[in-house]
Design an enzyme around this catalytic site. Structure first.
Site, short mmCIF file in Angstrom:
data_model
loop_
_atom_site.label_atom_id
_atom_site.label_comp_id
_atom_site.label_asym_id
_atom_site.label_seq_id
_atom_site.Cartn_x
_atom_site.Cartn_y
_atom_site.Cartn_z
N LYS A 18 0.84 -1.20 -0.24
CA LYS A 18 0.06 0.08 0.10
C LYS A 18 0.82 1.11 -0.07
O LYS A 18 0.58 2.29 -0.97
CB LYS A 18 -0.81 -0.12 1.25
CG LYS A 18 -1.71 -1.32 1.71
CD LYS A 18 -2.76 -0.86 2.74
CE LYS A 18 -2.56 -1.33 4.20
NZ LYS A 18 -1.23 -2.59 4.02
N ARG A 54 -0.42 -8.96 12.63
CA ARG A 54 -0.88 -8.24 12.28
C ARG A 54 -2.25 -8.95 11.70
O ARG A 54 -3.21 -7.99 11.03
CB ARG A 54 -0.29 -7.33 10.93
CG ARG A 54 0.48 -6.31 12.34
CD ARG A 54 1.84 -6.14 12.21
NE ARG A 54 1.80 -5.36 10.80
CZ ARG A 54 2.87 -5.45 9.87
NH1 ARG A 54 4.26 -5.25 10.56
NH2 ARG A 54 2.61 -4.11 8.96
N ARG A 88 11.63 -6.12 5.02
CA ARG A 88 11.71 -4.49 4.56
C ARG A 88 12.61 -4.54 5.50
O ARG A 88 12.70 -4.31 6.09
CB ARG A 88 9.89 -4.10 4.92
CG ARG A 88 9.51 -2.86 5.14
CD ARG A 88 8.46 -2.49 5.47
NE ARG A 88 7.69 -2.91 6.45
CZ ARG A 88 6.39 -2.43 6.34
NH1 ARG A 88 6.20 -2.00 5.79
NH2 ARG A 88 5.99 -2.61 7.54
N ARG A 107 -9.84 0.97 8.54
CA ARG A 107 -9.73 -0.63 9.03
C ARG A 107 -10.31 -1.43 9.62
O ARG A 107 -10.07 -2.22 10.07
CB ARG A 107 -8.18 -0.08 9.96
CG ARG A 107 -6.73 -0.83 8.99
CD ARG A 107 -5.54 -0.09 9.91
NE ARG A 107 -5.03 -1.00 9.92
CZ ARG A 107 -3.45 -0.72 8.80
NH1 ARG A 107 -3.45 0.46 9.23
NH2 ARG A 107 -2.61 -1.54 9.81
N ARG A 143 11.20 -2.70 10.98
CA ARG A 143 10.04 -2.07 12.32
C ARG A 143 9.60 -3.10 13.18
O ARG A 143 9.67 -3.96 13.21
CB ARG A 143 8.91 -1.67 10.82
CG ARG A 143 8.26 -0.30 10.88
CD ARG A 143 7.67 0.09 9.33
NE ARG A 143 6.27 -0.99 9.73
CZ ARG A 143 4.99 -0.58 9.73
NH1 ARG A 143 5.14 0.09 7.83
NH2 ARG A 143 3.99 -0.94 10.13
P1 AP5 Z 1 4.71 -1.61 1.34
O1 AP5 Z 1 4.36 -0.72 0.72
O2 AP5 Z 1 5.89 -1.29 2.98
O3 AP5 Z 1 3.50 -2.72 2.20
P2 AP5 Z 1 2.36 -1.65 3.27
O4 AP5 Z 1 1.15 -2.10 2.65
O5 AP5 Z 1 2.32 0.02 3.12
O6 AP5 Z 1 3.02 -2.53 4.71
P3 AP5 Z 1 2.70 -2.15 6.31
O7 AP5 Z 1 2.82 -3.18 7.26
O8 AP5 Z 1 3.00 -1.14 5.92
O9 AP5 Z 1 0.97 -2.37 6.22
P4 AP5 Z 1 -0.09 -2.18 7.49
O10 AP5 Z 1 -1.66 -1.86 7.13
O11 AP5 Z 1 0.39 -3.55 8.68
O12 AP5 Z 1 1.01 -0.90 8.42
P5 AP5 Z 1 0.80 0.34 8.01
O13 AP5 Z 1 1.59 1.55 8.40
O14 AP5 Z 1 -0.85 0.95 7.80
O15 AP5 Z 1 5.62 -2.96 1.25
C1 AP5 Z 1 6.02 -3.91 2.02
C2 AP5 Z 1 7.80 -4.49 1.11
O16 AP5 Z 1 7.04 -5.05 0.27
C3 AP5 Z 1 8.76 -3.18 1.44
O17 AP5 Z 1 9.33 -3.35 1.21
C4 AP5 Z 1 8.67 -3.03 -0.17
O18 AP5 Z 1 9.88 -2.57 -0.71
C5 AP5 Z 1 8.31 -4.56 -0.39
N1 AP5 Z 1 7.65 -4.22 -1.82
C6 AP5 Z 1 6.25 -3.67 -2.33
N2 AP5 Z 1 5.63 -3.82 -2.88
C7 AP5 Z 1 6.57 -4.79 -3.71
C8 AP5 Z 1 6.09 -6.37 -4.78
N3 AP5 Z 1 4.84 -5.48 -5.74
N4 AP5 Z 1 7.12 -6.82 -5.36
C9 AP5 Z 1 7.99 -7.29 -4.32
N5 AP5 Z 1 8.28 -6.60 -3.38
C10 AP5 Z 1 7.17 -5.32 -2.87
O19 AP5 Z 1 0.10 0.64 10.89
C11 AP5 Z 1 0.67 0.00 11.16
C12 AP5 Z 1 0.24 0.03 12.51
O20 AP5 Z 1 0.10 1.20 13.12
C13 AP5 Z 1 -0.71 -0.98 12.77
O21 AP5 Z 1 -0.48 -2.46 12.86
C14 AP5 Z 1 -1.81 -0.44 13.51
O22 AP5 Z 1 -1.20 -0.49 15.47
C15 AP5 Z 1 -1.64 1.22 13.67
N6 AP5 Z 1 -2.94 2.04 12.83
C16 AP5 Z 1 -2.66 1.86 11.19
N7 AP5 Z 1 -3.97 2.07 10.67
C17 AP5 Z 1 -4.59 2.39 11.71
C18 AP5 Z 1 -5.93 2.70 12.06
N8 AP5 Z 1 -6.93 2.81 10.79
N9 AP5 Z 1 -6.99 1.84 12.83
C19 AP5 Z 1 -5.72 1.26 13.65
N10 AP5 Z 1 -4.88 1.25 14.34
C20 AP5 Z 1 -3.96 1.75 13.08
#
Ligand code: AP5
Length: 217
Positions: free
Chosen positions: A13, A166, A126, A87, A155
């Site tokens: 994402k 997760r 990552r 979410r 992270r």
């Molecule tokens: P990346 O683009 O970083 O993936 P992502 O989907 O953004 O992953 P996240 O881990 O950031 O998502 P998340 O939803 O768990 O975390 P968030 O920060 O929102 O890609 C991942 C890896 O793959 C990278 O190394 C990249 O280079 C590689 N990659 C990408 N595309 C690729 C491809 N096509 N091929 C190969 N490799 C590829 O949330 C973190 C925490 O915050 C949550 O757990 C929660 O505690 C809290 N939080 C955030 N939002 C909320 C909410 N709305 N409500 C409650 N808690 C929340």
């Protein structure tokens, strides 16, 4: 352009949001980034959110709601790509009501689909640049050779046990949000497999109809 990205942890994402920002000139609103910044700056909100984040649970919705709504408001309710919000069904309902009050509904919710095995492969290797926040993958998207290893961090929630937690939270609490947007006709499925460029081609095919200013792309 009012877009949301949806999908499991590690689906790509944030990576695709960055491409969308560059291509369509919109602003990235990532609740994960906003929360991590609050933790880093040791704010009251960050201190409250941290234990949930490091253990792979969702932060209480009322805390995240304020962050998301403030960011959308600052942008004048347009030209944004939401990543990580909503979410839960509760958050989705709040967001719909908030945007409806300003006559600015989401135009498309892109759901990026990858398998659990691929999530683990992507997240376990990552790395994030500690200053620029640039995201890399040691195999699929390696950092440039001039970036020293000491500038890269992993992270805390990218440990295998927390990744599993997760994924469970995603299945139980977040996946129902997809049906919510399907019912509204806003959901678009995007296969998340293949290279970043290949996935972005699919994203573009989904988003081009919503492009407002052809000169941006
Ligand atoms: P990346 O683009 O970083 O993936 P992502 O989907 O953004 O992953 P996240 O881990 O950031 O998502 P998340 O939803 O768990 O975390 P968030 O920060 O929102 O890609 C991942 C890896 O793959 C990278 O190394 C990249 O280079 C590689 N990659 C990408 N595309 C690729 C491809 N096509 N091929 C190969 N490799 C590829 O949330 C973190 C925490 O915050 C949550 O757990 C929660 O505690 C809290 N939080 C955030 N939002 C909320 C909410 N709305 N409500 C409650 N808690 C929340």
């Amino acid at each position: 352009m009012r877009i949301a990205l949806f999908g499991p942890p590690g689906a790509g994402k944030g990576t695709q949001a960055q491409r969308i920002v560059e291509h369509y000139g919109v602003t990235h609103i990532s609740t994960g980034n906003l929360l991590r910044s609050a933790v880093k700056n040791d704010t009251a909100l960050g201190r409250e959110a941290k234990p949930y984040m490091v253990s792979g649970q969702l932060v209480p919705s009322d805390l995240v709601r304020r962050l998301a709504e403030e960011a959308i408001e600052q942008l004048g309710f347009d030209r944004f790509v939401l990543d990580g919000y909503p979410r839960t069904l509760e958050q989705a309902q709040w967001l719909s009501d908030f945007l409806a009050q300003h006559d600015a509904p989401l135009e498309a919710v892109l759901s990026i689909d990858v398998t659990d095995d691929e999530v683990v492969r992507r997240l376990s290797r990552r790395r994030i640049h500690r200053e620029t926040n640039e995201t890399y993958h040691l195999d699929f998207n390696p950092p440039p050779p001039d970036v020293p290893e000491s500038d890269l961090i992993q992270r805390k929630d990218d440990q295998p046990e927390t990744i599993r937690k997760r994924l469970t939270v995603y299945t139980e609490e977040t996946q129902p949000v997809q049906a919510y947007y399907e019912e509204q006709g806003a959901a678009v499925d995007i296969a998340g497999t293949g290279s970043v460029d290949e996935v972005f081609e699919r994203v573009q095919a989904a988003l081009d109809p919503y492009k407002q200013d052809a000169s941006i792309a």
